[in-house]
Design a protein around this motif. Structure first.
Motif, mmCIF file in Angstrom:
data_model
loop_
_atom_site.group_PDB
_atom_site.id
_atom_site.type_symbol
_atom_site.label_atom_id
_atom_site.label_comp_id
_atom_site.label_asym_id
_atom_site.label_seq_id
_atom_site.Cartn_x
_atom_site.Cartn_y
_atom_site.Cartn_z
ATOM 1 N N PRO A 191 3.225 46.227 36.123
ATOM 2 C CA PRO A 191 2.774 45.119 34.942
ATOM 3 C C PRO A 191 2.430 43.611 35.822
ATOM 4 C CG PRO A 191 4.871 45.422 35.650
ATOM 5 C CD PRO A 191 3.988 46.212 36.301
ATOM 6 N N GLU A 192 2.362 43.258 37.652
ATOM 7 C CA GLU A 192 1.848 42.532 37.779
ATOM 8 C C GLU A 192 0.360 42.911 38.223
ATOM 9 O OE1 GLU A 192 2.360 45.413 40.988
ATOM 10 O OE2 GLU A 192 3.278 44.686 39.442
ATOM 11 N N LYS A 193 -0.480 44.181 38.076
ATOM 12 C CA LYS A 193 -1.643 44.003 38.240
ATOM 13 C C LYS A 193 -2.611 43.840 37.323
ATOM 14 C CE LYS A 193 -5.256 47.473 40.211
ATOM 15 N NZ LYS A 193 -5.057 48.952 41.084
ATOM 16 N N GLU A 194 -2.770 42.292 37.041
ATOM 17 C CA GLU A 194 -3.736 41.444 35.892
ATOM 18 C C GLU A 194 -5.126 41.733 35.348
ATOM 19 O OE1 GLU A 194 -3.066 39.058 34.533
ATOM 20 O OE2 GLU A 194 -0.778 38.427 35.400
ATOM 21 N N GLU A 195 -5.615 42.624 36.947
ATOM 22 C CA GLU A 195 -7.197 43.479 36.805
ATOM 23 C C GLU A 195 -7.283 44.276 35.455
ATOM 24 O OE1 GLU A 195 -5.809 42.854 39.551
ATOM 25 O OE2 GLU A 195 -6.695 42.160 40.968
ATOM 26 N N ILE A 196 -5.938 44.864 34.998
ATOM 27 C CA ILE A 196 -6.139 46.390 34.059
ATOM 28 C C ILE A 196 -6.709 44.859 32.636
ATOM 29 C CG2 ILE A 196 -4.655 47.951 33.053
ATOM 30 C CD1 ILE A 196 -3.138 48.028 35.247
ATOM 31 N N LYS A 197 -5.596 44.032 32.338
ATOM 32 C CA LYS A 197 -6.027 43.828 31.419
ATOM 33 C C LYS A 197 -7.624 43.578 30.802
ATOM 34 C CE LYS A 197 -2.492 40.396 31.226
ATOM 35 N NZ LYS A 197 -1.814 39.129 31.271
ATOM 36 N N ILE A 198 -8.434 43.484 31.781
ATOM 37 C CA ILE A 198 -10.049 43.202 31.975
ATOM 38 C C ILE A 198 -10.614 44.490 31.410
ATOM 39 C CG2 ILE A 198 -12.048 42.848 33.217
ATOM 40 C CD1 ILE A 198 -11.157 41.645 35.333
ATOM 41 N N GLU A 199 -9.247 45.519 31.658
ATOM 42 C CA GLU A 199 -10.600 46.882 30.705
ATOM 43 C C GLU A 199 -10.143 47.394 29.480
ATOM 44 O OE1 GLU A 199 -11.374 50.116 33.725
ATOM 45 O OE2 GLU A 199 -10.040 49.391 35.446
ATOM 46 N N GLN A 200 -8.574 46.307 29.457
ATOM 47 C CA GLN A 200 -7.698 46.434 28.671
ATOM 48 C C GLN A 200 -9.036 46.762 26.645
ATOM 49 O OE1 GLN A 200 -4.121 46.356 27.667
ATOM 50 N NE2 GLN A 200 -4.459 47.482 25.436
ATOM 51 N N ALA A 201 -9.506 44.768 27.865
ATOM 52 C CA ALA A 201 -10.015 43.710 27.442
ATOM 53 C C ALA A 201 -11.430 44.472 26.534
ATOM 54 C CB ALA A 201 -9.705 42.607 27.356
ATOM 55 N N ARG A 202 -12.378 45.162 27.349
ATOM 56 C CA ARG A 202 -13.565 45.484 27.034
ATOM 57 C C ARG A 202 -13.109 46.752 25.840
ATOM 58 N NH1 ARG A 202 -14.042 47.406 32.384
ATOM 59 N NH2 ARG A 202 -15.464 45.474 32.833
ATOM 60 N N ALA A 203 -12.570 47.409 26.084
ATOM 61 C CA ALA A 203 -12.444 48.401 24.977
ATOM 62 C C ALA A 203 -11.374 47.947 24.128
ATOM 63 C CB ALA A 203 -10.711 49.546 25.665
ATOM 64 N N LEU A 204 -11.259 47.027 23.688
ATOM 65 C CA LEU A 204 -10.771 45.904 22.467
ATOM 66 C C LEU A 204 -11.580 45.689 21.709
ATOM 67 C CD1 LEU A 204 -7.304 44.478 23.592
ATOM 68 C CD2 LEU A 204 -7.542 46.326 21.677
ATOM 69 N N LEU A 205 -12.982 45.392 22.667
ATOM 70 C CA LEU A 205 -13.934 44.617 22.141
ATOM 71 C C LEU A 205 -14.658 45.740 21.308
ATOM 72 C CD1 LEU A 205 -15.271 41.687 24.790
ATOM 73 C CD2 LEU A 205 -14.919 41.921 22.345
ATOM 74 N N GLN A 206 -14.783 46.922 21.981
ATOM 75 C CA GLN A 206 -15.777 48.178 21.308
ATOM 76 C C GLN A 206 -14.708 48.514 20.096
ATOM 77 O OE1 GLN A 206 -16.438 51.328 23.739
ATOM 78 N NE2 GLN A 206 -17.180 50.098 25.386
ATOM 79 N N LEU A 207 -13.616 48.210 19.479
ATOM 80 C CA LEU A 207 -13.019 48.462 18.066
ATOM 81 C C LEU A 207 -13.765 47.315 17.298
ATOM 82 C CD1 LEU A 207 -9.798 50.209 20.150
ATOM 83 C CD2 LEU A 207 -11.342 51.543 19.091
ATOM 84 N N GLY A 208 -13.571 46.055 17.490
ATOM 85 C CA GLY A 208 -14.205 45.755 16.832
ATOM 86 C C GLY A 208 -12.394 44.470 17.260
ATOM 87 N N ARG A 209 -11.829 44.458 17.718
ATOM 88 C CA ARG A 209 -10.668 43.866 17.677
ATOM 89 C C ARG A 209 -10.576 42.859 18.826
ATOM 90 N NH1 ARG A 209 -7.034 48.883 18.979
ATOM 91 N NH2 ARG A 209 -5.068 47.616 19.505
ATOM 92 N N ALA A 210 -11.524 41.943 18.481
ATOM 93 C CA ALA A 210 -11.847 40.569 19.915
ATOM 94 C C ALA A 210 -10.601 39.719 19.551
ATOM 95 C CB ALA A 210 -12.775 39.855 18.952
ATOM 96 N N ASP A 211 -10.478 39.405 18.773
ATOM 97 C CA ASP A 211 -9.035 38.559 19.088
ATOM 98 C C ASP A 211 -7.623 39.114 19.637
ATOM 99 O OD1 ASP A 211 -9.815 36.981 16.721
ATOM 100 O OD2 ASP A 211 -8.188 37.468 15.510
#
Length: 287
Positions: free
Chosen positions: A147-167
């Motif tokens: 949970p302390e590795k904040e960089e993982i959020k970047i990759e998850q955000a990119r995947a969420l965008l591909q699903l159209g889950r922009a919020d």
């Protein structure tokens, strides 16, 4: 020249493949050095020893700054030795000057694969294969493991965008520490979010296309369809619509055309062939 498989000498031409691309697979420790630099000569044995000890856990890449002055300037090297650790194509950590072995080891340990590595690898593979649903799940598992590795959020955000889950993607990006917002990949995600908001509901896009056909200067259609074109991989079409919006309707959406062009430049990157062309056109309108 080292004969170790864990140590390479890197030129400017080799840097994209041996450092940037390889850093997506494992950390790459880049040592900017020179023959005449005595502190460099003191540090080299420490780095070489650790490269052998970790046996491929990271790659040691040596850059001779006398031979690769442009590369050193590109990465802002101002003193020697300068050592940078690359992860996922970005500088993740660095130090200057001679450091004790314990300090270098501590830096490496912060970035070597941990309990989240299998989930991260699976998420990246799923994303490459077009399975964004699985990617989101794997990145979420990686975040639970570290949970302390904040960089993982970047990759998850990119995947969420591909699903159209922009919020959801936007919420993750907003929760990142301020220093991570300076990363190029985060700036690109923020640009994608800008265009996802501008594009709006996909069910409305056909009607917008009809409006644009009837009135090529319709500001809302220019704005939203420019965003759609960029999100769908048509940068020339998107840039042209945003440029027309800037020419015709500077007051629309608080200069939405100008803001959209700036976001498009971030999304495409400085080296995209269309960026310089449209940046010149944009500047001509401003001045």
């Amino acid at each position: 020249m080292s004969t170790s498989p864990h140590i390479v000498e890197v030129s400017r031409d080799q840097f994209p493949s041996l450092v940037l691309q390889e850093s997506h697979n494992r950390p790459v420790l880049v040592d900017f050095w020179a023959d005449w630099c005595q502190p460099c000569q003191m540090l080299i044995p420490i780095l070489s020893k650790l490269a052998e000890e970790y046996a491929g856990g990271f790659l040691l890449a040596k850059v001779n700054t006398d031979q690769e002055q442009e590369l050193a300037m590109e990465y802002g090297v101002r003193s020697l030795p300068t050592v940078m650790l690359f992860r996922d194509g970005e500088v993740a950590d660095q130090f200057m000057g001679v450091q004790p072995e314990s300090a270098v080891r501590e830096l490496l340990e912060r970035h070597l694969p941990g309990p989240e590595s299998d989930a991260l690898r699976a998420g990246r593979e799923a994303l490459e294969q077009g399975d964004a649903h699985t990617a989101v799940e794997q990145f979420e598992a990686a975040r639970r493991a570290r949970p302390e590795k904040e960089e993982i959020k970047i990759e998850q955000a990119r995947a969420l965008l591909q699903l159209g889950r922009a919020d959801e993607a936007e919420a993750l990006v907003k929760s990142l520490p301020m220093d991570l917002h300076q990363r190029e990949d985060v700036k690109r995600i923020e640009s994608e979010l800008h265009f996802a908001r501008a594009a709006g509901d996909p069910q409305e896009w056909p009607a917008l296309e009809a409006r644009l056909e009837q009135d090529p200067d319709d500001p809302e259609a220019l704005h939203r369809l420019g965003a759609v074109r960029l999100l769908q991989g048509d940068p020339a079409g998107g840039l042209e619509l945003l440029m027309r919006l800037m020419k015709k309707h500077r007051r629309y959406g608080d200069d939405a055309g100008h803001k959209g062009l700036l976001a498009a430049f971030e999304l495409l990157g400085a080296h995209h062939p269309l960026v310089n062309e449209y940046r010149r056109k944009m500047m001509a309108l401003l001045f």
